[in-house]
Design a protein around this motif. Structure first.
Motif, PDB file in Angstrom:
ATOM      1  N   UNK A 106     -38.344  -6.187  22.748  1.00  0.00           N
ATOM      2  CA  UNK A 106     -39.780  -5.881  22.788  1.00  0.00           C
ATOM      3  C   UNK A 106     -40.090  -4.603  23.570  1.00  0.00           C
ATOM      4  N   UNK A 148     -29.083 -10.350  20.804  1.00  0.00           N
ATOM      5  CA  UNK A 148     -29.335 -11.783  20.584  1.00  0.00           C
ATOM      6  C   UNK A 148     -30.354 -12.004  19.463  1.00  0.00           C
ATOM      7  N   UNK A 163     -31.527 -17.848  25.624  1.00  0.00           N
ATOM      8  CA  UNK A 163     -31.207 -17.401  24.260  1.00  0.00           C
ATOM      9  C   UNK A 163     -29.709 -17.285  24.032  1.00  0.00           C
ATOM     10  N   UNK A 218     -29.350 -14.229  16.182  1.00  0.00           N
ATOM     11  CA  UNK A 218     -30.016 -15.541  16.082  1.00  0.00           C
ATOM     12  C   UNK A 218     -29.706 -16.279  14.765  1.00  0.00           C
ATOM     13  N   UNK A 231     -38.631 -21.790  23.909  1.00  0.00           N
ATOM     14  CA  UNK A 231     -38.004 -20.721  24.704  1.00  0.00           C
ATOM     15  C   UNK A 231     -39.026 -19.628  25.010  1.00  0.00           C
ATOM     16  N   UNK A 232     -39.841 -19.314  23.997  1.00  0.00           N
ATOM     17  CA  UNK A 232     -40.860 -18.289  24.186  1.00  0.00           C
ATOM     18  C   UNK A 232     -41.925 -18.743  25.187  1.00  0.00           C
ATOM     19  N   UNK A 288     -37.230 -22.518  19.410  1.00  0.00           N
ATOM     20  CA  UNK A 288     -37.492 -21.088  19.617  1.00  0.00           C
ATOM     21  C   UNK A 288     -38.868 -20.891  20.249  1.00  0.00           C
ATOM     22  N   UNK A 291     -35.004 -17.102  31.289  1.00  0.00           N
ATOM     23  CA  UNK A 291     -35.481 -16.895  29.913  1.00  0.00           C
ATOM     24  C   UNK A 291     -34.399 -16.182  29.081  1.00  0.00           C
ATOM     25  N   UNK A 292     -33.775 -15.178  29.685  1.00  0.00           N
ATOM     26  CA  UNK A 292     -32.697 -14.429  29.032  1.00  0.00           C
ATOM     27  C   UNK A 292     -31.545 -15.363  28.689  1.00  0.00           C
ATOM     28  N   UNK A 348     -37.856 -12.090  19.271  1.00  0.00           N
ATOM     29  CA  UNK A 348     -37.756 -13.079  20.343  1.00  0.00           C
ATOM     30  C   UNK A 348     -37.673 -12.315  21.673  1.00  0.00           C
ATOM     31  N   UNK A 349     -38.103 -12.968  22.738  1.00  0.00           N
ATOM     32  CA  UNK A 349     -38.128 -12.309  24.046  1.00  0.00           C
ATOM     33  C   UNK A 349     -36.759 -12.202  24.679  1.00  0.00           C
ATOM     34  N   UNK A 350     -35.847 -11.560  23.988  1.00  0.00           N
ATOM     35  CA  UNK A 350     -34.489 -11.400  24.513  1.00  0.00           C
ATOM     36  C   UNK A 350     -33.921 -10.065  24.021  1.00  0.00           C
ATOM     37  N   UNK A 365     -36.747 -24.174  14.998  1.00  0.00           N
ATOM     38  CA  UNK A 365     -37.906 -23.279  15.122  1.00  0.00           C
ATOM     39  C   UNK A 365     -38.777 -23.723  16.298  1.00  0.00           C
TER      40      UNK A 365
END
Lengths: 220, 349
Positions: free
Chosen positions: B128, B90, A219, B94, A135-136, A132, A215-216, B84-86, A129
């Motif tokens: 998003x 994905x 994930x 997750x 990453x954000x 995560x 960023x992409x 999540x920002x993807x 967590x």
């Protein structure tokens, strides 16, 4: 050496010294910033206040203190670092460390707390967590690193006092600009300043463009 | 849950909730905003520790040490969807990746889950960037992809467009019936609770007001709501059975408007029509719905994120509609509109 050759050498040295300083400050500052952003502990506010205050550290004052530390009679004099690029790397990394820590802490704290909750509800443990959340925060962390690098490459005090502006060894763009201006070579000084500004802009813009893709990829 | 209390500083959010959720059931937590539904869900999800009381999962008392058991066996769909920002893919993948499932299996499950909520076309889009309704559907796909024993949903259809509401309700029904997933859904909509749930627990001010089979709690709640005049579209009329096989009742309201409903009550009856179940259009739509009334839009009222149309169709009828739908249809005050709704959307008591 030609003027162009000198310019390329000085520019590359600036990039090396400030790049190494940014890397060192990131290696130390990122874990500290992550810890401060993710955990709650006593004296957190005091520590944050100190790091925030040190973001505006006067470069000449830091240069003077480190000059005394690295000078032959100083506590680290035996390493003979004074007037070497490595002294400049260390000095600049100390200068930008509070920037990296403060901006990293701030960006992690401002990630929506629901991101952590979301990860937990999807089966992540506390460590995953936290990853995560990181990453954000990537955009903000990148901003912290690039702000640190920009501060390092554009500062004069530390580079001058610890490097000494020795031609071919420690001369970087900022010390060269100061020297040429005092010599009355205003046009050359302006040319060097243009190179410095262009360099900062190109690097920061490249990082911004790369940010979304990275960023992409994070994930994956 | 046994006598669970939750305090937030000065606020006493849950006041001794005792709730036994049966395996495979569809339970609806119903109550007004701020009644404690979300807090109850967060306790069930293991995101919040009760201040007092006991929480049990399959006869094991949940403590701080084993609270993660709840998170491993349940998934939550939050009221405000968070992603999540993807990409959508994905996001849905997750939880499966966390569980160490093979990439091939992940691809299959993600595609299947997105197809269930009709979002397969958006797999590679940034989550998003989707509309509110689409984001809600992706959040639901992400939850059902994990196929956990318990699915917790906090107002999953609030402020959604009609298409998304229908999809979400259908998916929830299927997940509960086909997979045997225990579903706990919080809603403030008495009609939705009745339509979906096996049992309803009505919560108010952090306490359980009533709990039992959906039908009986619904009737109890309806009477309370009518007394408190919180409920809209409540009319008195005279009911006559017109189709015994289909159980169709024709109700003539006091001013002559005729509405068809599913029910067995005849004589003097009271009917209610859920404002969410009425389709509004400028032209008459071809559908199997048995009711289509023509009326004039008297006023348009803003109610949080939705708009409420007050329509004079011989009787004053309220219709809930999203701003996006309102814009798309170009409906303004004094416009003539058609209100279409099924007989099953009319409740008789």
């Amino acid at each position: 050496m030609s003027l162009i050759g000198d310019l390329v050498e000085i520019t590359l040295r600036s990039l090396f010294v400030s790049g190494m300083a940014a890397a060192l400050a990131t290696a130390i500052g990122l874990p500290i910033g992550m810890f401060m952003g993710l955990k709650k502990f006593r004296a957190q506010h005091v520590l944050k206040g100190i790091f925030n205050g040190l973001m505006a550290m006067p470069t000449v004052a830091l240069g003077l203190v480190l000059y005394l530390v690295f000078s032959r009679s100083g506590p680290l004099g035996i390493f003979e670092l004074l007037y070497t690029p490595w002294a400049m790397v260390i000095g600049q990394s100390i200068l930008i460390l509070p920037i990296v820590i403060s901006l990293t802490t701030e960006t992690i704290e401002h990630v929506d707390p629901k991101i952590r909750e979301l990860a937990l509800t999807l089966g992540a443990d506390e460590k995953a967590a936290g990853a995560a959340v990181l990453r954000e925060s990537f955009g903000g962390i990148l901003l912290a690193v690039s702000a640190g690098f920009s501060r390092a490459i554009s500062e004069l005090g530390v580079a001058l006092m610890l490097g000494g502006n020795i031609i071919g060894i420690t001369r970087v763009l900022t010390t060269a600009i100061a020297l040429e201006t005092t010599r009355g070579e205003i046009a050359l000084g302006l040319g060097l300043a243009t190179v410095l500004l262009s360099l900062m802009l190109i690097i920061n813009m490249t990082l911004r463009v790369a940010e979304k893709r990275v960023r992409w990829w994070l994930w994956e | 849950m046994k006598d669970v209390h939750v305090h937030f500083d000065e606020i006493h959010a849950l006041r001794g909730i005792t709730l036994d959720v049966r395996e495979g059931e569809f339970l609806s937590l119903m109550g007004p905003n701020g009644s404690g539904k979300t807090t109850t869900l967060r306790v069930f999800a293991g995101l919040l520790a009760p201040t007092e009381g006991e929480l049990l999962f399959k006869d094991t008392t949940i403590t701080d040490e084993n609270r993660s058991v709840l998170r491993e066996n349940s998934t939550v769909v939050f009221q405000t969807p968070i992603h999540f920002g993807t990409s959508v893919f994905k996001n849905v993948a997750y939880g499966l990746r966390i569980r160490g499932i093979s990439e091939r299996e992940i691809e299959r499950v993600v595609k299947e889950s997105l197809a269930l909520v009709r979002m397969e076309h958006a797999a590679e889009r940034p989550a998003r960037d989707l509309s509110g309704g689409e984001q809600r559907r992706v959040a639901l796909a992400r939850a059902i992809a994990l196929d956990t024993d318990i699915l917790l949903l906090d107002e999953p259809t609030a402020d959604l467009d009609k298409e998304s509401k229908v999809i979400v309700e259908k998916v929830l029904r299927n997940i509960n019936k086909d997979r045997g997933t225990t579903v706990i859904l919080s809603t403030h909509d008495v009609f939705r609770a009745k339509r979906l749930a096996d049992r309803i627990a009505s919560i108010d001010a952090g306490e359980i007001r009533s709990i039992g089979p959906a039908d009986s709690v619904f009737r109890l709640e309806l009477e309370t709501l009518v007394d408190e005049t919180e409920l809209r579209n409540v009319f008195k009329g005279h009911g006559v059975i017109v189709d015994e096989d289909g159980g169709i009742l024709q109700v003539t309201l006091e001013n002559g408007v005729v509405i068809e409903a599913v029910g067995e009550n005849t004589g003097e009856v009271t009917i209610t029509i859920s404002p969410d179940d009425i389709l509004v259009s400028k032209e008459r739509v071809q559908s199997s719905a048995r009711n289509c009334l023509n009326g004039r839009v008297v006023s348009i009222e803003q109610d949080k994120n939705t708009r409420v149309l007050h329509v004079d169709a011989g009787v004053p009828i309220n219709v809930n509609i999203t701003q996006a739908s309102l814009d798309r249809l170009g409906i303004r005050e004094n416009d003539q509109v058609f209100l279409t709704f099924k007989a099953s959307s009319v409740l008789v008591y």
